[in-house]
Design a protein around this motif. Structure first.
Motif, mmCIF file in Angstrom:
data_model
loop_
_atom_site.group_PDB
_atom_site.id
_atom_site.type_symbol
_atom_site.label_atom_id
_atom_site.label_comp_id
_atom_site.label_asym_id
_atom_site.label_seq_id
_atom_site.Cartn_x
_atom_site.Cartn_y
_atom_site.Cartn_z
ATOM 1 N N ALA A 136 -3.591 8.760 11.852
ATOM 2 C CA ALA A 136 -3.310 7.368 12.193
ATOM 3 C C ALA A 136 -2.802 6.635 10.963
ATOM 4 C CB ALA A 136 -4.563 6.684 12.721
ATOM 5 N N ALA A 137 -1.813 5.791 11.197
ATOM 6 C CA ALA A 137 -1.196 5.031 10.105
ATOM 7 C C ALA A 137 -1.342 3.537 10.358
ATOM 8 C CB ALA A 137 0.277 5.399 9.985
ATOM 9 N N GLN A 176 8.171 9.783 10.222
ATOM 10 C CA GLN A 176 9.092 10.704 9.541
ATOM 11 C C GLN A 176 8.394 11.594 8.533
ATOM 12 O OE1 GLN A 176 11.994 8.061 7.775
ATOM 13 N NE2 GLN A 176 13.436 8.372 9.460
ATOM 14 N N HIS A 177 7.531 11.018 7.710
ATOM 15 C CA HIS A 177 6.946 11.748 6.584
ATOM 16 C C HIS A 177 5.532 12.258 6.834
ATOM 17 C CE1 HIS A 177 9.781 9.744 3.411
ATOM 18 N NE2 HIS A 177 10.441 10.288 4.432
ATOM 19 N N ASN A 178 4.786 11.591 7.698
ATOM 20 C CA ASN A 178 3.378 11.938 7.877
ATOM 21 C C ASN A 178 3.051 12.486 9.262
ATOM 22 O OD1 ASN A 178 3.241 8.904 6.288
ATOM 23 N ND2 ASN A 178 2.642 10.761 5.198
ATOM 24 N N ASN A 179 4.027 12.518 10.143
ATOM 25 C CA ASN A 179 3.823 12.962 11.518
ATOM 26 C C ASN A 179 2.629 12.245 12.146
ATOM 27 O OD1 ASN A 179 4.505 14.348 13.825
ATOM 28 N ND2 ASN A 179 3.479 16.241 13.230
ATOM 29 N N ALA A 180 2.521 10.950 11.881
ATOM 30 C CA ALA A 180 1.427 10.151 12.432
ATOM 31 C C ALA A 180 1.491 10.206 13.954
ATOM 32 C CB ALA A 180 1.515 8.708 11.944
ATOM 33 N N ASN A 181 0.319 10.273 14.579
ATOM 34 C CA ASN A 181 0.285 10.307 16.034
ATOM 35 C C ASN A 181 -0.430 9.094 16.640
ATOM 36 O OD1 ASN A 181 -2.293 11.179 15.317
ATOM 37 N ND2 ASN A 181 -1.984 13.269 16.070
ATOM 38 N N ILE A 182 -0.945 8.227 15.784
ATOM 39 C CA ILE A 182 -1.507 6.941 16.214
ATOM 40 C C ILE A 182 -1.043 5.873 15.248
ATOM 41 C CG2 ILE A 182 -3.619 5.577 16.546
ATOM 42 C CD1 ILE A 182 -5.062 8.074 17.438
ATOM 43 N N ILE A 183 -0.607 4.758 15.793
ATOM 44 C CA ILE A 183 -0.254 3.602 14.973
ATOM 45 C C ILE A 183 -1.388 2.586 15.079
ATOM 46 C CG2 ILE A 183 1.119 2.570 16.852
ATOM 47 C CD1 ILE A 183 2.876 1.258 14.663
#
Length: 143
Positions: free
Chosen positions: A83-84, A97-104
């Motif tokens: 999560a980002a 793009q860089h972290n392949n985050a799957n939750i915002i």
């Protein structure tokens, strides 16, 4: 796409705007958030989102609380969740793009509703670049 969303008392208006935008684009939304501004505990709404994403029941997740921090910490306790905490569109794009985050994670008290909708759209519309970023993402999980 199937999107899971959760929010505490700081985010009902944000959630409603985001859900309306997502549904207008044809996405399915799983709602785990509160609909009132009565005080609640953000973990109660973040954990179900993390479970949805980690289990594959949802493609991505959106979590919202006042600062974005508490609910972000909550969902990041789950294995396979990245999560980002995002406060502008550029950070949301880089998180994918860089972290392949799957939750915002959205800080309701520090962003405007139109800005939050824009961040979600950018987040969902951005693909993970892989390559040199993949080895870094692989090192995030403690297994």
């Amino acid at each position: 796409m199937k999107i899971s969303i959760g929010n505490d008392h700081a985010g009902p208006q944000y959630k409603h705007a985001i859900v309306a935008a997502l549904q207008a684009q044809g996405h399915d939304v799983i709602n785990h958030g509160t609909d009132t501004e009565a005080s609640v505990d953000y973990p109660d709404f973040g954990h179900p989102v993390a479970v949805d994403v980690a289990s594959g029941n949802a493609d991505f997740g959106i979590v919202i609380c006042g600062s974005g921090n508490g609910i972000n910490m909550t969902v990041n306790k789950h294995q396979d969740i990245r999560a980002a905490l995002c406060w502008n569109k550029e950070i949301a794009v880089l998180a994918r793009q860089h972290n392949n985050a799957n939750i915002i994670s959205i800080p309701a008290r520090f962003t405007a509703i139109p800005q939050a909708v824009e961040m979600v759209e950018a987040f969902l519309g951005t693909h993970f670049e892989g390559g040199r970023h993949q080895q870094r993402v692989d090192k995030i999980a403690c297994r």
